[in-house]
Design a protein around this motif. Structure first.
Motif, PDB file in Angstrom:
ATOM      1  N   THR A  65      17.474  26.663 -29.044  1.00 44.58           N
ATOM      2  CA  THR A  65      18.043  27.285 -30.219  1.00 44.58           C
ATOM      3  C   THR A  65      18.693  28.760 -29.940  1.00 44.58           C
ATOM      4  O   THR A  65      18.359  29.297 -28.811  1.00 44.58           O
ATOM      5  N   CYS A  66      19.333  28.965 -30.648  1.00 45.79           N
ATOM      6  CA  CYS A  66      20.121  30.218 -30.664  1.00 45.79           C
ATOM      7  C   CYS A  66      20.357  30.918 -31.855  1.00 45.79           C
ATOM      8  O   CYS A  66      20.433  30.295 -32.882  1.00 45.79           O
ATOM      9  N   ALA A  67      20.906  32.283 -31.995  1.00 46.23           N
ATOM     10  CA  ALA A  67      21.382  32.699 -32.965  1.00 46.23           C
ATOM     11  C   ALA A  67      22.877  33.134 -32.615  1.00 46.23           C
ATOM     12  O   ALA A  67      23.207  33.118 -31.587  1.00 46.23           O
ATOM     13  N   HIS A  68      23.653  33.261 -33.681  1.00 44.33           N
ATOM     14  CA  HIS A  68      24.942  33.851 -33.585  1.00 44.33           C
ATOM     15  C   HIS A  68      25.018  35.141 -34.152  1.00 44.33           C
ATOM     16  O   HIS A  68      24.770  35.538 -35.346  1.00 44.33           O
ATOM     17  N   MET A  69      25.906  36.010 -33.727  1.00 45.02           N
ATOM     18  CA  MET A  69      26.352  37.524 -34.107  1.00 45.02           C
ATOM     19  C   MET A  69      26.766  37.223 -35.375  1.00 45.02           C
ATOM     20  O   MET A  69      27.728  36.273 -35.596  1.00 45.02           O
ATOM     21  N   ASN A  92      20.314  45.448 -32.791  1.00 48.40           N
ATOM     22  CA  ASN A  92      19.485  44.839 -34.016  1.00 48.40           C
ATOM     23  C   ASN A  92      19.230  43.411 -33.897  1.00 48.40           C
ATOM     24  O   ASN A  92      18.026  42.829 -34.157  1.00 48.40           O
ATOM     25  N   GLU A  93      20.363  42.748 -33.726  1.00 52.76           N
ATOM     26  CA  GLU A  93      20.294  41.263 -33.424  1.00 52.76           C
ATOM     27  C   GLU A  93      19.626  40.753 -32.282  1.00 52.76           C
ATOM     28  O   GLU A  93      18.593  39.629 -32.509  1.00 52.76           O
ATOM     29  N   LEU A 105      21.598  34.747 -27.875  1.00 51.99           N
ATOM     30  CA  LEU A 105      22.119  35.287 -28.990  1.00 51.99           C
ATOM     31  C   LEU A 105      23.701  35.205 -28.389  1.00 51.99           C
ATOM     32  O   LEU A 105      23.829  35.828 -27.627  1.00 51.99           O
ATOM     33  N   VAL A 106      24.509  34.484 -29.259  1.00 50.23           N
ATOM     34  CA  VAL A 106      25.769  34.224 -29.110  1.00 50.23           C
ATOM     35  C   VAL A 106      26.701  35.228 -29.675  1.00 50.23           C
ATOM     36  O   VAL A 106      26.493  35.734 -30.830  1.00 50.23           O
ATOM     37  N   THR A 107      27.473  35.893 -28.927  1.00 49.51           N
ATOM     38  CA  THR A 107      28.433  37.143 -29.579  1.00 49.51           C
ATOM     39  C   THR A 107      29.909  36.749 -29.129  1.00 49.51           C
ATOM     40  O   THR A 107      30.437  36.297 -27.816  1.00 49.51           O
ATOM     41  N   HIS A 108      30.874  36.887 -30.074  1.00 50.44           N
ATOM     42  CA  HIS A 108      32.284  36.991 -29.861  1.00 50.44           C
ATOM     43  C   HIS A 108      32.466  38.299 -29.125  1.00 50.44           C
ATOM     44  O   HIS A 108      31.979  39.104 -29.200  1.00 50.44           O
ATOM     45  N   THR A 129      26.462  46.553 -22.328  1.00 53.05           N
ATOM     46  CA  THR A 129      25.440  46.791 -21.247  1.00 53.05           C
ATOM     47  C   THR A 129      24.243  47.940 -22.132  1.00 53.05           C
ATOM     48  O   THR A 129      23.305  47.763 -21.642  1.00 53.05           O
ATOM     49  N   LYS A 130      24.697  48.423 -23.308  1.00 56.57           N
ATOM     50  CA  LYS A 130      23.679  49.297 -24.084  1.00 56.57           C
ATOM     51  C   LYS A 130      22.833  48.245 -24.641  1.00 56.57           C
ATOM     52  O   LYS A 130      21.658  48.513 -24.994  1.00 56.57           O
ATOM     53  N   ALA A 131      23.223  47.026 -25.117  1.00 57.37           N
ATOM     54  CA  ALA A 131      22.435  46.093 -25.650  1.00 57.37           C
ATOM     55  C   ALA A 131      21.445  45.247 -24.669  1.00 57.37           C
ATOM     56  O   ALA A 131      20.334  45.008 -24.833  1.00 57.37           O
ATOM     57  N   GLY A 132      21.966  45.183 -23.474  1.00 59.91           N
ATOM     58  CA  GLY A 132      21.434  44.782 -22.569  1.00 59.91           C
ATOM     59  C   GLY A 132      20.078  45.712 -21.931  1.00 59.91           C
ATOM     60  O   GLY A 132      19.095  45.020 -21.093  1.00 59.91           O
TER      61      GLY A 132
END
Length: 279
Positions: A65-69, A92-93, A105-108, A129-132
């Motif tokens: 399973t995954c979510a997308h931004m 937040n995501e 979480l997949v991001t463009h 990097t901040k989100a990591g």
């Protein structure tokens, strides 16, 4: 084989699991919020409990399973307020995925808006990097792009250069989109070309870092940069290419997610059946 599609959360987020089961999915992707807005209400304890309970009883592996931004954030933007809002939503995501037990979480990768690839990539890496730095086990997956004007990350060498700058490494992976790769210039129409494409991907990015595969045919032709997904086997890639991609994903145990259209020609049910036939 773990295969499914992007499913709706309309009504409540746990309905996503119902929609996945109805479509005979063994994998699925969601938006955790309205993808076309900046704001989202917090997930309630009831939302989280119901989603986890249904997922567990569904027997769908949570690692499929995954979510997308959402669509609005742009991590490569030169606009300071836009960049800060984009990073805030990304963080937040990641936290919402952690609450739901969704591992990816997949991001463009965003658009530099004409300021140049180098500066766009610098901002992108800073934001990622901040989100990591979030303290959870959610992995952010960088999705290869279709090569639209001012975008970054359509070229595997550049995608690898971006990916290799990110720390800590355990917080980042990659999502491969077949439509995006094809319209960016990577030929996927035969088994031989699929092997060559993934060999190049492995050279610069690493197959070991590939966690989710977006399986989409392309409305456009090879190298056209048109980000329009199409029904499996009916687009520019075609049946031979899609079959080879499915077999590659299965051999490497990579979950497959479809993001194909719903129209008079075919719906989610039809495209998932077709993918299973190709397998």
């Amino acid at each position: 084989m773990e295969i499914g599609c992007h499913v709706s959360i309309s009504g409540s987020i746990d309905k996503a699991v119902d929609n996945a089961v109805e479509r005979e999915c063994s994998a699925f992707q969601i938006f955790t919020r309205n993808p076309r807005g900046w704001h989202a209400k917090d997930l309630s304890d009831e939302d989280i409990t119901n989603f986890k309970s249904k997922l567990k009883s569904s027997k769908i592996n949570r690692f499929a399973t995954c979510a997308h931004m959402p669509y609005l954030p742009n991590l490569a933007t030169p606009k300071k307020d836009g960049f800060e809002k984009s990073v805030k939503i990304l963080i937040n995501e990641v936290e919402r995925c952690a609450q739901l037990g969704i591992p990816y979480l997949v991001t463009h990768l965003g658009s530099h808006l004409g300021t140049g690839e180098e500066s766009g990539i610098k901002r992108l890496v800073e934001g990622l990097t901040k989100a990591g730095e979030t303290k959870n086990d959610v992995m952010i997956l960088l999705e290869n792009t279709a090569g639209q004007k001012n975008s970054v990350g359509s070229d595997f060498q550049q995608l690898g250069e971006i990916f290799n700058q990110l720390k800590p490494t355990k917080k980042f992976g990659v999502c491969f989109d077949s439509c995006h790769a094809f319209v960016a210039g990577y030929d996927l129409r035969t088994e031989k070309k699929v092997k060559e494409t993934f060999d190049e991907f492995d050279k610069y990015v690493g197959i070991k870092n590939l966690k989710i595969l977006h399986l989409n045919d392309a409305k456009g032709d090879l190298g056209c940069n048109l980000d329009r997904h199409y029904h499996l086997g009916l687009g520019g890639i075609g049946e031979k290419g899609i079959t080879a991609i499915v077999k590659f994903a299965n051999n490497h145990k990579i979950p497959i997610i479809l993001e194909t259209p719903i129209d008079d020609d075919r719906d989610d049910f039809g495209n998932i059946r077709k993918a299973k036939e190709f397998a």
